[in-house]
Design an enzyme around this catalytic site. Structure first.
Site, PDB file in Angstrom:
ATOM      1  N   HIS A  19      -7.426   3.590  11.916  1.00  0.00           N
ATOM      2  CA  HIS A  19      -6.829   4.620  11.060  1.00  0.00           C
ATOM      3  C   HIS A  19      -6.796   4.118   9.626  1.00  0.00           C
ATOM      4  CE1 HIS A  19      -4.201   7.603   9.409  1.00  0.00           C
ATOM      5  NE2 HIS A  19      -4.062   8.217  10.570  1.00  0.00           N
ATOM      6  N   PHE A  20      -7.514   4.802   8.758  1.00  0.00           N
ATOM      7  CA  PHE A  20      -7.543   4.361   7.361  1.00  0.00           C
ATOM      8  C   PHE A  20      -7.181   5.506   6.419  1.00  0.00           C
ATOM      9  CE2 PHE A  20     -11.421   6.495   8.124  1.00  0.00           C
ATOM     10  CZ  PHE A  20     -11.599   7.229   6.972  1.00  0.00           C
ATOM     11  N   SER A  24      -7.420   6.959  -3.713  1.00  0.00           N
ATOM     12  CA  SER A  24      -7.181   5.762  -2.893  1.00  0.00           C
ATOM     13  C   SER A  24      -7.634   5.982  -1.449  1.00  0.00           C
ATOM     14  CB  SER A  24      -5.701   5.352  -2.933  1.00  0.00           C
ATOM     15  OG  SER A  24      -4.896   6.275  -2.217  1.00  0.00           O
ATOM     16  N   HIS A  25      -7.869   7.234  -1.052  1.00  0.00           N
ATOM     17  CA  HIS A  25      -8.382   7.500   0.295  1.00  0.00           C
ATOM     18  C   HIS A  25      -9.577   8.440   0.255  1.00  0.00           C
ATOM     19  CE1 HIS A  25      -4.693   5.401   1.081  1.00  0.00           C
ATOM     20  NE2 HIS A  25      -5.202   5.104   2.265  1.00  0.00           N
ATOM     21  N   ARG A  32      -1.645  17.733  -6.077  1.00  0.00           N
ATOM     22  CA  ARG A  32      -2.791  17.722  -5.165  1.00  0.00           C
ATOM     23  C   ARG A  32      -3.359  19.138  -4.992  1.00  0.00           C
ATOM     24  NH1 ARG A  32      -3.119  17.574  -0.032  1.00  0.00           N
ATOM     25  NH2 ARG A  32      -0.903  17.705   0.457  1.00  0.00           N
ATOM     26  N   THR A  42       1.532  -1.231   4.944  1.00  0.00           N
ATOM     27  CA  THR A  42       1.861  -0.250   3.899  1.00  0.00           C
ATOM     28  C   THR A  42       2.346   1.054   4.540  1.00  0.00           C
ATOM     29  OG1 THR A  42      -0.494   0.270   3.811  1.00  0.00           O
ATOM     30  CG2 THR A  42       0.370  -1.153   2.079  1.00  0.00           C
ATOM     31  N   LEU A  63       7.293  19.902  -6.944  1.00  0.00           N
ATOM     32  CA  LEU A  63       7.299  19.594  -5.522  1.00  0.00           C
ATOM     33  C   LEU A  63       6.191  18.595  -5.245  1.00  0.00           C
ATOM     34  CD1 LEU A  63       7.700  23.149  -3.931  1.00  0.00           C
ATOM     35  CD2 LEU A  63       9.482  21.445  -4.400  1.00  0.00           C
ATOM     36  N   HIS A  81      15.413  -2.560  -0.118  1.00  0.00           N
ATOM     37  CA  HIS A  81      15.787  -2.634   1.311  1.00  0.00           C
ATOM     38  C   HIS A  81      15.600  -1.294   2.024  1.00  0.00           C
ATOM     39  CE1 HIS A  81      19.383  -1.246  -0.825  1.00  0.00           C
ATOM     40  NE2 HIS A  81      19.757  -0.685   0.305  1.00  0.00           N
ATOM     41  N   LYS A  82      15.621  -0.183   1.265  1.00  0.00           N
ATOM     42  CA  LYS A  82      15.502   1.135   1.914  1.00  0.00           C
ATOM     43  C   LYS A  82      14.071   1.355   2.424  1.00  0.00           C
ATOM     44  CE  LYS A  82      19.172   2.866  -1.046  1.00  0.00           C
ATOM     45  NZ  LYS A  82      19.636   3.885  -1.975  1.00  0.00           N
ATOM     46  N   ARG A 135     -13.576   4.655   0.471  1.00  0.00           N
ATOM     47  CA  ARG A 135     -13.275   4.206   1.835  1.00  0.00           C
ATOM     48  C   ARG A 135     -14.519   4.175   2.733  1.00  0.00           C
ATOM     49  NH1 ARG A 135      -8.173   1.838   2.778  1.00  0.00           N
ATOM     50  NH2 ARG A 135      -6.902   2.579   1.064  1.00  0.00           N
ATOM     51  N   GLU A 144      -4.648   1.652  -3.896  1.00  0.00           N
ATOM     52  CA  GLU A 144      -4.397   1.717  -5.350  1.00  0.00           C
ATOM     53  C   GLU A 144      -4.614   0.348  -5.982  1.00  0.00           C
ATOM     54  OE1 GLU A 144      -3.860   3.926  -7.637  1.00  0.00           O
ATOM     55  OE2 GLU A 144      -3.817   5.615  -6.240  1.00  0.00           O
TER      56      GLU A 144
END
Ligand code: NDP
Ligand code: PYC
Length: 344
Positions: free
Chosen positions: A120-121, A47-48, A310, A160, A305, A229-230, A52, A188
């Site tokens: 900033h992307f 997604s990045h 990644r 986002t 974790l 709401h969080k 891009r 995404e």
């Protein structure tokens, strides 16, 4: 054309850099941008990643980002540092500020870096990883542009708004999490649209405020915050701290300024750095050893974790190269050949 193309990290970085230079970016910006985008491909964060590049070129062509402004550091010796990005992409501003931020946090215990007026992307994990590599814990956040409805609402207002945290670990990769405060990153949704795949339930509303799994409808409607709401409250905090507090644009102001979500957003970013040694001084226990006990207990339950996937992806691509689909490789060829003419 074969189904996939495999490129080494260096080769892909060189190609991305060449595309940016041809589009008019200064060498410094082109190199920094290529590094962060290829890091996304390398770590399996599509997604990045290279998709891009096109958005960066569109933003350049629209005159909404400076191709060559040099970042300027403002340092009055206090715990609050600023880098003025001058309307350019954020990466060089971060690279200039990061070592000073780490040094200041080690000296004072806690320091903050505000980056102003940047486009900033990118993902935030490359930034917190740089800081953990310098021996400090780090928390980074930025607004975006209004695409997310607050919990209980139905129209885009929040961005986002990603938030990332990093904790240095001796002799192994850091503990890092990095996520959008929407259910998923907008990137995404765009990747689902390109692949013709429906979205999972609960990601978005259409323009009428009804739940949708259609990526097109989601892109013209509103995304939803993670955790109801969080997530909505955390996202609002990011608007306050990394928008209003640092004198930069909130997501809604960023969208007004840009006029579209087809380009990369301009706003600011806030990065906090902490010295665990300074905070723990005089208290029982070594903070790094205690952190390891916690991580072992998490993994000991069969959980993983964040960033484990990644780092595994990184290990694989560093050994075997980055696999691009034929469509991705063709797209890269087109951007390379046509430069800014390839984008509208
Ligand atoms: P994801 O939901 O894919 O991942 C979020 C985090 O959770 C990652 O650190 C991930 O680690 C971790 N994670 C995922 N699954 C698990 C699991 N089962 N157990 C433990 N940890 C897990 O991220 P998003 O889609 O929310 O965001 C993707 C990227 O988009 C981020 O890097 C973010 O910075 C970027 N972004 C940038 C924006 C900008 O304006 N610049 C705006 C919004 C997002 P792992 O990677 O190892 O899976
Ligand atoms: O994926 O949500 C996103 C995003 C917005 C700006 C950059 N990335």
């Amino acid at each position: 054309m074969s189904e996939t193309v495999i490129l080494g990290v260096e080769a892909l970085t060189g190609r991305a850099e060449a595309i940016f230079r041809k589009a008019g970016l200064s060498s410094r910006h082109a190199a920094a941008l290529a590094r962060v985008i290829v890091a996304g491909e390398r770590d399996g964060c599509k997604s990045h990643g290279i998709y891009r590049i096109e958005g960066c070129l569109r933003t350049l062509k629209a005159g909404k980002v400076s191709p060559d402004a040099e970042p300027i550091l403002h340092d009055d010796g206090s715990a609050v540092l600023r880098v003025a990005a001058g309307g350019a992409f954020s990466c060089t501003a971060f690279e200039l500020g990061a070592p000073v931020l780490a040094e200041r946090a080690k000296r004072l215990g806690l320091a903050a870096l505000a980056i102003n007026d940047c486009t900033h992307f990118s993902a935030l994990w490359p930034e917190v990883e740089v800081l953990t590599g310098m021996g400090v814990a780090a928390l980074a956040m930025c607004p975006s542009y209004s695409t997310v409805a607050p919990a209980g609402g139905s129209r885009p207002l929040l961005g986002t708004n990603p938030i990332a945290f990093g904790w240095p670990r001796p002799n192994q990769p850091p503990y890092v999490f990095d996520f959008a405060t929407s259910v998923a990153a907008r990137g995404e949704i765009e990747l689902h649209r390109r692949a013709g795949r429906a979205l999972p339930e609960g990601w978005a509303l259409d323009a009428e405020g009804e739940a949708t799994t259609d990526p097109e409808a989601a892109l013209s409607g509103a995304m939803l915050p993670f955790g109801g709401h969080k997530g909505s409250a955390i996202s609002t905090m990011i608007e306050l701290l990394a928008g209003a507090m640092i004198g930069d644009m909130t997501s809604s102001e960023a969208l007004d300024w840009l006029g579209t979500t087809a380009l990369a957003p301009r706003h600011g970013e806030l990065i906090l750095a902490f010295s665990p040694e300074r905070f723990a001084a005089g208290r029982p226990g070594d903070p790094f050893a205690r952190a390891e006990t916690l991580f072992e207990a998490i993994v000991g339950q069969g959980a993983r974790l964040p960033s484990q996937r990644r780092f595994a992806a990184r290990e694989k691509t560093m050994a075997h190269g980055i696999v691009l689909t034929a469509a991705e490789a063709g797209h890269l060829d087109r951007l390379e050949a046509q430069g800014l003419d390839a984008v509208s």
